[in-house]
Structure formats: structure tokens, C-alpha cells
Scaffold this active site. Structure first.
Site, PDB file in Angstrom:
ATOM      1  N   GLU A   1     -10.176   2.586  -4.795  1.00  0.00           N
ATOM      2  CA  GLU A   1      -9.822   3.965  -4.463  1.00  0.00           C
ATOM      3  C   GLU A   1      -8.738   4.532  -5.381  1.00  0.00           C
ATOM      4  O   GLU A   1      -7.632   4.869  -4.938  1.00  0.00           O
ATOM      5  CB  GLU A   1      -9.365   4.028  -2.998  1.00  0.00           C
ATOM      6  CG  GLU A   1     -10.482   3.613  -2.050  1.00  0.00           C
ATOM      7  CD  GLU A   1     -10.089   3.725  -0.577  1.00  0.00           C
ATOM      8  OE1 GLU A   1     -10.970   4.068   0.218  1.00  0.00           O
ATOM      9  OE2 GLU A   1      -8.932   3.463  -0.230  1.00  0.00           O
TER      10      GLU A   1
ATOM     11  N   ASP B   1       0.869  -1.184   0.000  1.00  0.00           N
ATOM     12  CA  ASP B   1       0.000   0.000   0.000  1.00  0.00           C
ATOM     13  C   ASP B   1       0.899   1.225   0.000  1.00  0.00           C
ATOM     14  O   ASP B   1       2.124   1.097  -0.050  1.00  0.00           O
ATOM     15  CB  ASP B   1      -0.956  -0.020   1.204  1.00  0.00           C
ATOM     16  CG  ASP B   1      -2.285   0.639   0.856  1.00  0.00           C
ATOM     17  OD1 ASP B   1      -2.260   1.820   0.465  1.00  0.00           O
ATOM     18  OD2 ASP B   1      -3.335  -0.025   0.929  1.00  0.00           O
TER      19      ASP B   1
ATOM     20  N   HIS C   1      -3.055   3.130  -4.575  1.00  0.00           N
ATOM     21  CA  HIS C   1      -2.380   2.671  -3.346  1.00  0.00           C
ATOM     22  C   HIS C   1      -0.959   2.183  -3.616  1.00  0.00           C
ATOM     23  O   HIS C   1      -0.528   1.194  -3.035  1.00  0.00           O
ATOM     24  CB  HIS C   1      -3.198   1.544  -2.686  1.00  0.00           C
ATOM     25  CG  HIS C   1      -4.478   2.026  -2.073  1.00  0.00           C
ATOM     26  ND1 HIS C   1      -4.563   2.477  -0.784  1.00  0.00           N
ATOM     27  CD2 HIS C   1      -5.724   2.161  -2.589  1.00  0.00           C
ATOM     28  CE1 HIS C   1      -5.806   2.853  -0.520  1.00  0.00           C
ATOM     29  NE2 HIS C   1      -6.532   2.675  -1.605  1.00  0.00           N
TER      30      HIS C   1
END
Ligand code: ACM
Length: 766
Positions: free
Chosen positions: A350, A202, A290
Site C-alpha cells: 500500500e 505502522d 505505512h
């Protein structure tokens, strides 16, 4: 001599039968405290006694499982048993039974003479061994040696309801050692969970060695403390479980760095450890978003060389350069060599796609490929990666955002966005396989409270709108543990235990009627968790309110949820410790003060701290209302409010009268607010408690007092408070707001400590 009448006799008989069956049920729970509870269990009489003379008799194919069983028993006996193929009358027999068709299913028969474990799959035998483990005395968990071990007689036929019974662990935001991963796997196995999803990369850290790109871990696995670390350090002042684990702090070039990574060999060891326990390890390398930890070392991955946060999320890698695909394929080639799992997780959540729109490479690619928008461009990346995975014989999993720009039918969708309820429905109807991990209730990084176990236990992975055929797309569920605020093993334990046991039973047994028995079995499991040194969240102290009032004196008594716990308290505002006084029964309170209470295990582990605010109050006198009209006068606001106070002065959409605290069925707006105004007419003097459950926010005022403050945007939660009311009418104001994503509003009361109930319609006036 006096004889009972037949009426008396039959009453006594019925009482006796009820007493005996109640006792039998309680005995069964203590004899078979199994979680998850088997699909079918028939109690037996007597026990099978295991001694060092007992042997394990096996079918060839179950050699690994025989060794697992032997390891387990040797922890209790101090010796290994002989494993043999020769018949032996006093044996635990591992039997191949082709008729046990369901995957992972097993049959277990325990009589005083023998134990027979039968299955077709090794996984079935292994699950039976974990059942046996839970039937054995807790002492086998901490290496307490005994001459013999006793197994209660029974017959079990067992199989899971769902094939995906998953746990996820984010090892990027905070790093966890190999030793902890193995403990985690062992606990999953104990409760028959079978999929471990590791979130390996991440923005905050890259945790797996990739030989082709060594800087991913040389640089990407280490960081100077970030804002999440600082937030943890702040919380560590009150709670040492938030302390950053020193094991993962190093000094390099005069700098303090925090992090760590797994070498490929280490991770292969974890995969093998899990495989021996019939748990698949599913790696997630999250992309195209990410990816800051990777971009930092390999800036060519982005469209413009920048590495920073956009408005909501970090900037992603660029799907419009062939270099990106070369990198991704090289990384996944190495990942697939470490992880034999059928499934590989690509992330896909995301993504801030705004830089893609500005990139010449993306403009050219979109034109060439006929890609109409940015979600479709993300799909181009994801679908191309899926083809690559499939070419290697693997299946791709992605978070549910991957359906936004169009997805193949073969991708597996992991649903998490609770505020997009139709995502799993669309995916299932599209033919995709779906794994349910909605934030509420399956994000185990969310603070556990008195409702979390019940919510997990009662969660239904199948969306209601799916028909039977479509429902087959839902293969199970998983709890996710995002570790931004979980910097230590103790904190991780606290966040997922005992919630994972509720998830395990929901996914394996799937019988909501067993909830009460589950709670009783859980009490028994705490002993095993103690022996395993699991820092589980202690059970809640029952019946506590947030705010208390009293007129002359207050009395606080608390029933212990486990007999082994000690409840301690403070009145100086500091958290209770093992040195704080024990709570007397009752504690008499004579002045307004804050009482803090917490339970402690014999080992000194502290449960949640409860802050109980006691306020001395004069009994509130009634007001005159003439002439009273039934119901409350309500105003409806069709707008979004962050807090209830923001409704004041806003434009009223409509008004109505109600004699029930509820949202009318005509309200369809996703965001709205309602004020309920009038009086509550109580029938007698007393201390009234009010329990306000709302999603999102609510504030209850009686007289001029804020009686319950449950304001703000949040998921369903109960807050409670008290007020001393004299008989008669009192001004009543309830403000409620819903921010979007489904609402809940429930107000109950109790008088002088009675069971909470709904407020009678006849009490509400305006
Ligand atoms: C996620 O929580 N971003 C999958």
C-alpha cells in the site's frame, strides 16, 4: 419361544456393529481430542500413570525440551520430576532417532509401562510434548494439583504438512503487552503453530526501541486517541471488549497519550520465550509506506518533508535519497540483533507513490538507473534492501505488491490481496517462495461468523493452476490480525480463537475428511481454553434465521452447542446479560417483537448476540397467472453496481429464461447485475424460510415483501428470512449484483423448519 428370522438377525447384527463402531469413534475423540490431529494415530489400551516418582529420561540434546515437559507436568503434580540419564522402568523417555527425517516430526508411544517420545529435531520432541499436553487432563492448565496424571495409551507418527504455520499480530494500531505476546506464543505452541509475525511499525505507532533513533519510540510510540480509538470507544458502549486497555494510557505534559513500545531487552525476552517453544519471531518494519509514525520524528525520510495521507494510503519515505537507505539499514541492523530469525519482513504494501513522481531526486535517480516507472522505483528500494538483508545472511519477506515492479527470485512473497488472484501464481512461477495469507479467509480481524471456521479449515493454500512442481513454492499460510478495531486482549482472543485451531489443523494435518471429527474435538478443546482463560468466540447457536414470521404464534427453541452454556434472551431491545431470563424451550411469541438471544458460559462470558425479528403476518394469498410459462425471466446488466437498487433504470445487456437460480456460465464480466423476475408456485400452505448466500449483494422479494435483504458489496454471506405463503403462485423478484473478484449465488428454502434445499425448477414460473 420365538426365534428371530435370519433376516432379522443380520439386521440386528449390522445395527450392533454400526452402533459399536459409532461409539468407538466417539470414544476415540474423547480419549484423543487432539488438534491438530496427528498424521497417524493408533489407539492403545489402558493408560500410563504419571506420579511424582515418574522420571524423565533423556538424550543430552533434548535438555531444554525435558525441562519444558517437566514444567508442564509440575503444573499438574505440584512438583518437578527427576530428569535423569539412568534407565528407569517407569519413565517418560526422550529418544534421539535419526531415522525420523521430516523436519518437526516425532513418534510418540504411550503404553501402561512407559512413554517414548522420539525425534531427530528438538522441535519434534517439543511438538510431542504439546500432544501430551492435550492428552493430559484440562486441570493441568489452571494449576489444579493432583497426585497422579493419566495419559491414554496410543502410538502416534506425526509430522506437519506445511513448514510455515504462521500467526501475525499488528501491535502498531493497538499495542499489546509482553505478557500478552507470551500468552499468544503459548497458545500458538499448544496448536503447533511455528511462526509469529509481529507487525511492529505502522502509521499509528512505532513499537520497537531503536537506539540510534530514540524519537521513533519516545514520540512515535504514543498518540492522542485517533479515529480508530474513537470507533472502538463507541463500540465499547455495547461490548466492553472494545474498551481501550488502561494499561497503555499515560499522562505526559498534561496530555493523555496512548501506546507503548518494547525495549530491545524485552523483545529479546519474547524471542527467547518463543524459541523455547520452537516458534520463530519474524519482525516486520513496514516500508516504504505505512511510515507516518517514523516520518513524524524524522521528516528527512520523505521526498518533500510532508507527512500526511494521500488518496488511499499515507505518503511513503523517499527511495531516491541515500539518507533513507542509511536510516533503513541502521534500523534493520538493530532489528537483526534482536531477532535471529532467518526471515525479516520489509512490508512493501500500500504505497502511495505519487510524491515520488514529483521529486527532482527521483527523476534524477530514475534517469541514472534506467528505472521506467514508479512500481519499478519501489522495486529499486525493495531489491536494494533485499541485497542488504542477504549480506547479513537473512531472507527478505514482502507483501505481494513487491512483485509489481519486478522482483528477484529470492524474495519471499506474502500474498494477501485476494482481488489479485494471479499474484501468488506469478510469484510461484517466477521461482519465489510464497506464503499464503489471503484476506478471505485468513484476515482474522474480519468479524468471525458461523462460516469462518469452515472456510479456514477448507482453505487450500495451493492455487489450483499450479502444477506439482510449482506448488512446492507455497510453503504454508498464516492468519493476520490487524488491530485497528482490536483494542484489548479479550477482543484479540475472540478474533483468533477458535479460528486458529482450524488453521493449525489445515496446515499440519491437511485432511478435509477430518472436518466433522475436528468439530467434535474442538468441543473438547473449549474446556482447555476455559481453563486457560481464553476469551474465545463461543460456538454459534445453530439454525437461527435473521427474520421470522408467524401467523398465530411463533415458537423459538435453540439447541445448545455446548452443554455447559446457558441461553438467555431479552425482548426490550437491550443486549442479554447474565441477569436476563433463560430461554424456555420453546419461547412462545404472540406479538411482533425483536428477540435478542445469547449464550453464556458458566463464568459469564457472553457469545455473539443474535437479533431475531419476529413479525406477525397474514398468510399471503396466491395470484392468478395465466398461462404460466416455465422458468424466471432474467435481465443481465454488464456494469458495476454498489447496491441492487442501482440496476433499476440501467441499460439491460441481454435477457434470458432460467429454471435455476444461478449465474449463467456465459457471464464473464468481472462486475455485473442480474434480475430474476416471475413467480414461485408453492405446493402447500406454510411458513417458508429462504436462505440467500451471495457475493456480492442480493435482495429477495416475495409478494411485496422484502423476504431476505443481503444487499451491498461483500464477500459470500448468508442472510435468511421467512414468509407465510398460501398454496399457489406468488410474485418472485431476486436481484443480484457482483462488484468484482468472483461471485457466489445460492438460494435455498425450507418449509416449516425442514432442512434447507434447492428450490425445485417446477416452482419457478413467469
Ligand atoms: C495489508 O493488509 N496491507 C498487508
Amino acid at each position: 419361544m420365538k426365534f428371530f428370522t435370519s433376516k432379522h438377525l443380520s439386521f440386528k447384527l449390522v445395527t450392533l456393529v454400526i452402533f459399536i463402531s459409532f461409539n468407538a469413534a466417539a470414544q476415540e475423540i474423547s480419549r484423543y481430542p487432539l488438534i491438530p490431529y496427528p498424521a497417524e494415530l493408533v489407539a492403545g489400551k489402558g493408560s500410563f500413570i504419571i506420579t511424582s516418582k515418574t522420571s524423565i529420561l533423556l538424550a543430552e540434546r533434548f535438555w531444554n525440551e525435558a525441562n519444558e515437559l517437566n514444567d508442564l507436568l509440575s503444573k499438574g503434580l505440584g512438583k518437578k520430576l527427576s530428569i535423569t540419564k539412568n534407565p528407569n522402568p517407569h519413565a517418560i523417555k526422550l529418544v534421539y532417532d535419526a531415522s525420523i527425517a521430516a523436519p518437526e516430526a516425532y513418534k510418540l508411544t504411550i503404553t501402561p509401562q512407559q512413554v517414548i517420545i522420539a525425534a531427530k529435531d528438538p522441535a519434534g520432541i517439543f511438538h510431542a510434548i504439546e500432544t501430551i499436553r492435550q492428552l493430559l487432563p484440562v486441570s493441568i492448565e489452571d494449576g489444579n494439583i493432583a497426585k497422579q496424571l493419566s495419559l491414554p495409551a496410543l502410538t502416534i507418527e506425526d509430522h506437519p504438512t506445511y513448514e510455515w504455520r504462521g500467526m501475525h499480530l499488528d501491535v502498531s494500531r493497538h499495542f499489546f503487552s509482553i505478557n500478552y505476546l507470551e500468552k499468544f506464543i503459548d497458545r500458538m505452541a499448544l496448536y503447533k503453530m511455528n511462526k509469529l509475525h509481529l507487525h511492529l511499525t505502522d502509521d499509528q505507532g512505532w513499537r520497537i526501541e531503536i537506539k540510534r533513533y530514540p524519537r521513533l519510540t519516545e514520540e512515535g510510540a504514543w498518540r492522542t486517541f485517533n479515529n480508530q480509538d474513537s470507533a472502538c470507544m463507541k463500540r465499547a458502549v455495547d461490548n466492553p471488549d472494545f474498551t481501550i486497555d488502561k494499561e497503555h494510557i499515560i499522562q505526559r505534559d498534561g496530555k493523555t497519550l496512548y501506546g507503548g513500545f518494547y525495549t530491545q531487552d524485552e523483545m529479546k525476552g519474547v524471542v527467547a520465550y518463543a524459541a523455547a517453544r520452537h516458534i520463530d519471531v519474524i519482525p516486520e518494519i513496514d516500508m516504504p509506506g505505512h511510515m507516518m509514525a517514523a516520518i513524524n520524528s524524522y521528516p528527512f525520510l520523505t521526498c518533500n518533508g510532508e507527512n500526511k495521507f494521500g488518496e488511499l494510503f499515507s505518503k511513503p519515505i523517499c527511495p531516491c535519497n541515500e539518507n533513507t537507505f542509511e536510516f533503513a539499514e541502521n534500523v534493520f541492523n538493530e532489528i537483526m540483533k534482536i531477532f535471529p530469525s532467518k526471515y525479516i519482513h520489509i512490508g512493501g504494501d500500500e504505497v502511495d507513490r505519487s510524491d515520488w513522481a514529483k521529486s527532482d531526486a527521483c527523476k534524477a535517480l530514475m534517469q541514472k538507473e534506467g528505472i521506467k516507472d514508479l512500481p519499478a522505483l519501489q522495486s529499486y528500494f525493495i531489491n536494494r534492501m533485499e541485497k542488504f538483508f542477504n549480506s547479513k545472511g537473512r531472507k527478505m519477506i514482502g507483501w505481494d505488491e513487491i512483485i509489481e515492479g519486478g522482483v528477484t527470485k529470492t524474495a519471499i512473497i506474502m500474498y494477501w490481496r485476494g482481488w489479485v488472484p494471479d499474484a501468488p501464481v506469478k510469484a510461484a512461477k517466477n521461482g519465489n517462495t510464497v506464503i499464503m495469507t489471503p484476506g478471505e479467509p485468513l484476515y482474522f480481524d474480519a468479524q468471525p461468523d458461523q462460516y469462518s471456521i469452515s472456510k479456514v479449515y477448507h482453505f487450500n493454500p495451493i492455487p489450483k493452476v499450479l502444477n506439482k512442481e510449482e506448488a512446492k513454492a507455497i510453503i504454508g499460510a498464516q492468519a493476520n490480525i490487524w488491530s485497528e478495531m482490536i483494542p484489548s486482549e479479550k477482543r484479540a482472543d475472540y478474533m483468533y480463537m477458535p479460528r486458529m485451531t482450524a488453521l493449525a489443523e489445515m496446515l499440519w494435518t491437511n485432511d478435509q475428511n477430518k472436518y466433522d471429527s475436528y468439530l467434535k474435538r474442538l468441543v473438547q478443546q473449549y474446556n482447555r481454553m476455559d481453563a486457560l482463560k481464553i476469551n474465545y468466540r463461543l460456538p454459534d447457536l445453530p439454525g437461527l434465521l435473521n427474520e421470522y414470521v408467524f401467523t398465530d404464534e411463533g415458537k423459538l427453541s435453540i439447541t445448545k452447542p455446548l452443554p455447559t452454556l446457558t441461553i438467555r434472551y431479552t425482548t426490550d431491545g437491550l443486549p442479554p446479560t447474565t441477569a436476563s431470563p433463560k430461554l424456555p424451550s420453546p419461547l412462545i411469541i404472540k406479538t411482533s417483537e425483536l428477540v435478542k438471544v445469547a449464550a453464556f458460559t458458566p463464568a459469564g462470558t457472553r457469545g455473539d448476540i443474535y437479533s431475531l425479528n419476529y413479525t406477525q403476518q397474514l398468510m399471503l394469498g396466491p395470484v392468478k397467472i395465466a398461462p404460466p410459462k416455465p422458468g424466471l425471466a432474467c435481465s443481465y446488466y454488464k456494469a458495476y453496481f454498489k447496491e441492487t437498487a442501482l440496476m433499476h433504470g440501467a441499460k439491460v445487456d441481454s435477457t434470458f429464461i432460467t429454471n435455476k437460480i444461478e449465474v449463467p456460465s456465459t457471464v464473464k464480466a468481472p462486475s455485473f447485475g442480474i434480475t430474476y423476475r416471475g413467480y414461485i408456485e408453492v405446493p402447500t400452505d406454510g411458513i417458508y424460510s429462504f436462505y440467500l448466500t451471495c457475493d456480492d449483494g442480493g435482495v429477495l422479494r416475495i409478494g411485496n415483501n422484502v423476504t431476505v435483504n443481503n444487499d451491498g458489496n461483500h464477500s459470500a454471506q448468508e442472510r435468511s428470512g421467512q414468509i407465510a405463503l398460501a398454496m399457489g403462485a406468488h410474485p418472485f423478484n431476486l436481484d443480484f449484483i457482483e462488484g468484482g473478484g468472483g461471485f457466489k449465488l445460492l438460494l435455498k428454502y425450507s418449509l416449516n423448519g425442514s432442512e434447507p434445499k434447492e428450490i425445485p425448477a417446477s416452482w419457478l414460473k413467469h
